[in-house]
Design an enzyme around this catalytic site. Structure first.
Site, PDB file in Angstrom:
ATOM      1  N   GLU A   1      -0.168  -3.869 -11.259  1.00  0.00           N
ATOM      2  CA  GLU A   1      -0.457  -5.054 -12.072  1.00  0.00           C
ATOM      3  C   GLU A   1       0.174  -6.304 -11.463  1.00  0.00           C
ATOM      4  OE1 GLU A   1      -2.701  -4.853 -14.237  1.00  0.00           O
ATOM      5  OE2 GLU A   1      -2.772  -2.668 -14.139  1.00  0.00           O
TER       6      GLU A   1
ATOM      7  N   ASP B   1      -3.961  -1.939  -5.047  1.00  0.00           N
ATOM      8  CA  ASP B   1      -3.408  -0.634  -4.661  1.00  0.00           C
ATOM      9  C   ASP B   1      -2.536  -0.777  -3.416  1.00  0.00           C
ATOM     10  OD1 ASP B   1      -4.473   0.810  -6.736  1.00  0.00           O
ATOM     11  OD2 ASP B   1      -6.200   1.551  -5.617  1.00  0.00           O
TER      12      ASP B   1
END
Length: 265
Positions: free
Chosen positions: A136, A201
């Site tokens: 996040e 990611d």
């Protein structure tokens, strides 16, 4: 208004929208990428702070378990303070939401990061929590929300131009068509794209490693989410963070690229 005039106005509106979008670019200081954004970092922070209470309310507010909430904040701040994120202009705060049924985590522009109790209780280690929060954080520093908002603004402008060009006062049904076009435009921009997910990611792998966590923990998180996805409805996380192909394989590839000599001990 004649059809020709309507068409010219619509064409001008579309041209202005496209030129404004493509000419409004900034280099992201964190990633080094050129991005189409039309808001400042200060505006991102203000928007996130303004939206945070309403977003929290949608998930039942903040969780009353102070110890668990403090743990989320502790892990989040470790990721910030022990990585290059500490040099970013964003003000990160990490919140535990009371919703124990929904499995989700998300970040608002500017650094407000949330995880539901429903997701936290499924995680098996602090490192897995770090993986989720790092992902996040990646969305924030990569300014993915600002990009999506700029795309949404462009899409809505083009939809408005199309509505003007196609609206026929003698045919009321054309109003419904214009409304549908605008709705579709908004829906297209509701989720992060494939590249955004892969970039977050990769940033999560980098940040967890920098902060002393095992980057492979995010792979375990994805498998937990895939397991939860077999239930009714599936976790909301996989709806707001669409799976870019085989995400586990992608993560494994990223880890090999970031740590060609093996993970630090």
């Amino acid at each position: 208004m004649s059809g020709v005039i309507k068409f010219i106005i619509a064409l001008l509106m579309a041209a202005v929208s496209l030129v404004t979008y493509w000419c409004t670019t900034e280099e992201n200081e964190f990633t080094g990428e050129e991005q189409h954004v039309d808001m400042t970092v200060e505006q991102e922070i203000a928007l996130g702070l303004q939206a945070a209470p309403e977003m929290a309310q949608q998930y039942g507010g903040l969780h009353p378990d102070r110890e668990a909430a403090a743990k989320v904040q502790e892990v989040g701040q470790r990721l910030v303070q022990n990585t290059r994120v500490r040099n970013s202009p964003y003000h990160f705060e990490f919140h535990l939401l009371a919703d124990e049924q929904t499995v989700n985590a998300f970040a608002l522009p500017g650094g407000q990061v949330f995880i539901t109790a429903g997701l936290l209780e499924r995680l098996e280690s602090e490192e897995q929590l770090a993986g989720v929060l790092a992902h996040e954080i990646g969305h924030v520093v990569a300014r993915h929300s600002a990009q999506q908002l700029a795309k949404a603004k462009l899409t809505e402008s083009l939809s408005g131009a199309a509505a003007i060009a196609t609206y026929d006062p003698e045919n009321p049904s054309s109003r419904a068509g214009a409304a549908v076009a605008a709705m579709v435009g908004r829906l297209v921009n509701m989720r992060y794209g494939r590249e955004d997910e892969l970039e977050s990611d990769r940033l999560a792998v980098q940040l967890t490693g920098e902060a002393g966590y095992d980057p492979r923990a995010m792979i375990a998180v994805l498998r937990i989410l895939e397991q939860a996805n077999r239930g009714a409805g599936g976790p909301e996380f996989l709806q707001t963070h669409p799976n870019p192909g085989n995400r586990v394989a992608q993560l494994e590839q990223v880890i090999r690229e970031e740590y060609p000599n093996g993970l630090p001990q």
